[in-house]
Design an enzyme around this catalytic site. Sequence first.
Site, PDB file in Angstrom:
ATOM      1  N   LYS A   1       0.771  -1.289   0.047  1.00 22.61           N
ATOM      2  CA  LYS A   1      -0.033  -0.148   0.100  1.00 22.61           C
ATOM      3  C   LYS A   1       0.812   1.316   0.075  1.00 22.61           C
ATOM      4  CE  LYS A   1      -3.818  -1.875   2.663  1.00 22.61           C
ATOM      5  NZ  LYS A   1      -4.687  -2.424   1.873  1.00 22.61           N
TER       6      LYS A   1
ATOM      7  N   GLU B   1      -2.525   6.678   8.482  1.00 19.38           N
ATOM      8  CA  GLU B   1      -3.293   7.520   7.529  1.00 19.38           C
ATOM      9  C   GLU B   1      -4.289   8.198   8.398  1.00 19.38           C
ATOM     10  OE1 GLU B   1      -5.593   5.195   4.680  1.00 19.38           O
ATOM     11  OE2 GLU B   1      -3.887   5.170   3.286  1.00 19.38           O
TER      12      GLU B   1
ATOM     13  N   HIS C   1     -14.121  -3.661   8.754  1.00 19.71           N
ATOM     14  CA  HIS C   1     -13.382  -3.184   7.418  1.00 19.71           C
ATOM     15  C   HIS C   1     -13.655  -4.291   6.259  1.00 19.71           C
ATOM     16  CE1 HIS C   1     -11.838  -0.417  10.212  1.00 19.71           C
ATOM     17  NE2 HIS C   1     -11.071  -1.439  10.952  1.00 19.71           N
TER      18      HIS C   1
ATOM     19  N   ARG D   1      -7.421  -7.332  -9.330  1.00 18.67           N
ATOM     20  CA  ARG D   1      -7.897  -8.849  -9.304  1.00 18.67           C
ATOM     21  C   ARG D   1      -9.503  -8.506  -9.875  1.00 18.67           C
ATOM     22  NH1 ARG D   1     -10.652  -8.669  -4.696  1.00 18.67           N
ATOM     23  NH2 ARG D   1      -9.589  -7.808  -3.161  1.00 18.67           N
TER      24      ARG D   1
HETATM   25  P1  ADP Z   1      -7.949  -3.746   2.671  1.00 20.62           P
HETATM   26  O1  ADP Z   1      -6.933  -4.185   1.837  1.00 20.62           O
HETATM   27  O2  ADP Z   1      -7.810  -4.540   4.037  1.00 20.62           O
HETATM   28  O3  ADP Z   1      -9.089  -3.926   2.060  1.00 20.62           O
HETATM   29  P2  ADP Z   1      -8.077  -0.710   2.463  1.00 20.62           P
HETATM   30  O4  ADP Z   1      -7.091   0.279   2.458  1.00 20.62           O
HETATM   31  O5  ADP Z   1      -9.038  -1.117   1.577  1.00 20.62           O
HETATM   32  O6  ADP Z   1      -7.488  -2.322   3.226  1.00 20.62           O
HETATM   33  O7  ADP Z   1      -9.173  -0.482   3.821  1.00 20.62           O
HETATM   34  C1  ADP Z   1     -10.115  -1.513   4.275  1.00 20.62           C
HETATM   35  C2  ADP Z   1     -11.366  -0.467   4.840  1.00 20.62           C
HETATM   36  O8  ADP Z   1     -10.973   0.297   6.102  1.00 20.62           O
HETATM   37  C3  ADP Z   1     -12.002   0.428   3.887  1.00 20.62           C
HETATM   38  O9  ADP Z   1     -12.775  -0.016   2.996  1.00 20.62           O
HETATM   39  C4  ADP Z   1     -12.311   1.709   4.725  1.00 20.62           C
HETATM   40  O10 ADP Z   1     -13.710   1.263   5.205  1.00 20.62           O
HETATM   41  C5  ADP Z   1     -11.746   1.446   5.793  1.00 20.62           C
HETATM   42  N1  ADP Z   1     -10.274   2.427   5.884  1.00 20.62           N
HETATM   43  C6  ADP Z   1      -9.313   2.267   5.298  1.00 20.62           C
HETATM   44  N2  ADP Z   1      -8.517   3.491   5.553  1.00 20.62           N
HETATM   45  C7  ADP Z   1      -9.254   4.409   6.008  1.00 20.62           C
HETATM   46  C8  ADP Z   1      -9.215   5.959   6.173  1.00 20.62           C
HETATM   47  N3  ADP Z   1      -7.823   6.518   6.319  1.00 20.62           N
HETATM   48  N4  ADP Z   1     -10.063   6.320   6.846  1.00 20.62           N
HETATM   49  C9  ADP Z   1     -11.093   5.866   7.184  1.00 20.62           C
HETATM   50  N5  ADP Z   1     -11.530   4.555   6.839  1.00 20.62           N
HETATM   51  C10 ADP Z   1     -10.504   3.977   6.384  1.00 20.62           C
HETATM   52  P1  ADP Z   2     -13.022  -7.308  -2.558  1.00 10.92           P
HETATM   53  O1  ADP Z   2     -12.415  -6.076  -1.942  1.00 10.92           O
HETATM   54  O2  ADP Z   2     -13.160  -7.849  -3.694  1.00 10.92           O
HETATM   55  O3  ADP Z   2     -14.526  -7.046  -1.842  1.00 10.92           O
HETATM   56  P2  ADP Z   2     -12.246  -8.969   0.090  1.00 10.92           P
HETATM   57  O4  ADP Z   2     -11.236  -7.869   0.478  1.00 10.92           O
HETATM   58  O5  ADP Z   2     -13.681  -9.178   0.518  1.00 10.92           O
HETATM   59  O6  ADP Z   2     -12.560  -8.700  -1.508  1.00 10.92           O
HETATM   60  O7  ADP Z   2     -11.411 -10.055  -0.585  1.00 10.92           O
HETATM   61  C1  ADP Z   2     -11.916 -11.134  -1.170  1.00 10.92           C
HETATM   62  C2  ADP Z   2     -11.451 -12.439  -0.642  1.00 10.92           C
HETATM   63  O8  ADP Z   2     -10.034 -12.813  -0.658  1.00 10.92           O
HETATM   64  C3  ADP Z   2     -12.282 -12.798   0.520  1.00 10.92           C
HETATM   65  O9  ADP Z   2     -12.379 -14.263   0.715  1.00 10.92           O
HETATM   66  C4  ADP Z   2     -11.081 -12.225   1.371  1.00 10.92           C
HETATM   67  O10 ADP Z   2     -10.979 -13.132   2.735  1.00 10.92           O
HETATM   68  C5  ADP Z   2      -9.556 -12.663   0.632  1.00 10.92           C
HETATM   69  N1  ADP Z   2      -8.647 -11.680   0.636  1.00 10.92           N
HETATM   70  C6  ADP Z   2      -8.288 -10.603  -0.016  1.00 10.92           C
HETATM   71  N2  ADP Z   2      -7.233 -10.189   0.460  1.00 10.92           N
HETATM   72  C7  ADP Z   2      -6.679 -11.056   1.024  1.00 10.92           C
HETATM   73  C8  ADP Z   2      -5.548 -11.129   1.526  1.00 10.92           C
HETATM   74  N3  ADP Z   2      -4.465 -10.280   1.460  1.00 10.92           N
HETATM   75  N4  ADP Z   2      -5.141 -12.129   2.308  1.00 10.92           N
HETATM   76  C9  ADP Z   2      -5.786 -13.177   2.471  1.00 10.92           C
HETATM   77  N5  ADP Z   2      -7.126 -13.381   2.009  1.00 10.92           N
HETATM   78  C10 ADP Z   2      -7.434 -12.259   1.307  1.00 10.92           C
END
Ligand code: ADP
Ligand code: ADP
Length: 501
Positions: free
Chosen positions: A116, A200, A235, A292
């Site tokens: 990230k 962040e 999240h 993806r």
């Molecule tokens: P992941 O790779 O686990 O999906 P993300 O960076 O997409 O991580 O963050 C997951 C969720 O956490 C986001 O969909 C949002 O709801 C929350 N989130 C992430 N960063 C922030 C932020 N800076 N402020 C508020 N909410 C956040």
């Molecule tokens: P999307 O962003 O498409 O909604 P999710 O964040 O819910 O996807 O993740 C999609 C699937 O992949 C879920 O089953 C989640 O548990 C898995 N997944 C996503 N990122 C990771 C990761 N970095 N490590 C392990 N599992 C992951």
Amino acid sequence: MLKKCLIANRGEIAVRLIMACRELGMMTVAVYSDPDARARHVFLADEAYPLGGNSAKESYLRGELLVEIALKSGCDCIHPGYGFLSENEDFAGEVIEAGLAWVGPKPATIRAMGVKTVARALMQSAGVPIVPGFQSESADDALFLSEAAKMGYPVMVKAAGGGGGKGIRIVRSADDLLEALAGARREAQNAFNDPRVFLEKYIENGRHIEVQLLADEHGNILHLYERECSAQRRHQKIIEETPSPLLTPTTRAQICEAAVNAGRAVNYVNAGTVEFIATPEQQFYFLEMNTRLQVEHPITELVTGVDIVKWQFKIASGEPLTLTQADIHQRGHAIECRIYAEDAHNNFLPAIGQVKLFIPPHMPGVRVDSGLSSGDHISIYYDPMIAKLIVHDETRQDAIGRMQTALRQTVLLGTTTNIVFLLTLLNTPIFRDGDIHTAYIDAHLADLLPEAPPPPLSVLFALALSEASITANTATPTGDSDGDRFSPWGRTDSFRIQNTR
Ligand code: ADP
Ligand code: ADP
Ligand code: MG
């Protein structure tokens, strides 16, 4: 056009990919772990091969074996689905090295977007707004403390290698920062084998808005508009919809343009998603890029009429996009609910066991993506998501009504599901008004867990008939070893039950 694909996944997404291949005239090869030996994706594929093992690590994560099976069975490509190896640049590289097509972006793109902090830096230089933050190669806690103070609380600690909502902590005061850093590092080390974290600024009442991209190998890139996924628990997304109820036409155009710029900045190829966090005032900031297919892609397919998965295969075949941006429109409103086998009243723990009867709703404007059949077992080994219910209707209000009806028409017996929780959520004023934000569910969990209502009569009736269905659906398939599959349409008893209801 590619001719034969190894599907390196299971469950609903494996089924979705197999059907897309079939539409394109491609052959499919399924793989399966021991608990999945009789899973729906195994029946549906033209051929299926065992991986052995129970856990993901022992089965679906065995990259070398997957490539070997693909080569031996004469495949010319591998589609990873999501989760598992989909964002593993080493695996993507090995697939390509073996002379197979990888249905996804280039390994270098996966690598760049997989961390990230790297992605943030790249996006910043491409002029895409990022959340104010702090990142450092050193794990110097004093530095993190002083930077957080400069930024102002609340801040978010996030795992650089993060995904799936893991390694994330919200910190509201300096007193809690050190503990959050340590906790997030530990979680990140366990989940991603990478303890690096960054800060962040925490966006209060934030809205998760993401933009779907499609790009070909010939320099064409376009967006399929946005999805809003602000209904989240820990999240992780639960309900997704499109169009976003937050965005005005002006902000929509801006966020879609920012996503296309993000894609161009990394020479993106194939389907991908740029995730943003937006303030209630529609200020938006880049969060991450998912290199993806996304779980919630069907809502975009329903609203734009574009089949994202088929385009993934066409793009991997080297075909140019024949669509232009002017061809893409948002028509009506779509909502997806993720149905999980989990117990909302027991801290959402996965509800393992046998699903005795699953009868999805059959209604206009309803799509069910699922890999589950009556008689299947929910195991501890994989994600307990068992189906996605996706509805499309003219307006948001119509779509909510349609989703509520579809959820009530879904018969799922033998395991606890989150269906009642989803119905409650759809009924909350904040969701109905289109104002739900990403922190809402965690903050109001107690109010969202009312006593479960008694099951409707249709469910009780189905329960009475369920024994017959289990007998029919646990019959052992008789497919022979050279790949002849048992027809899933042989499972007539569950159809008979539906017809007599
Ligand atoms: P992941 O790779 O686990 O999906 P993300 O960076 O997409 O991580 O963050 C997951 C969720 O956490 C986001 O969909 C949002 O709801 C929350 N989130 C992430 N960063 C922030 C932020 N800076 N402020 C508020 N909410 C956040
Ligand atoms: P999307 O962003 O498409 O909604 P999710 O964040 O819910 O996807 O993740 C999609 C699937 O992949 C879920 O089953 C989640 O548990 C898995 N997944 C996503 N990122 C990771 C990761 N970095 N490590 C392990 N599992 C992951
Ligand atoms: Mg994310």
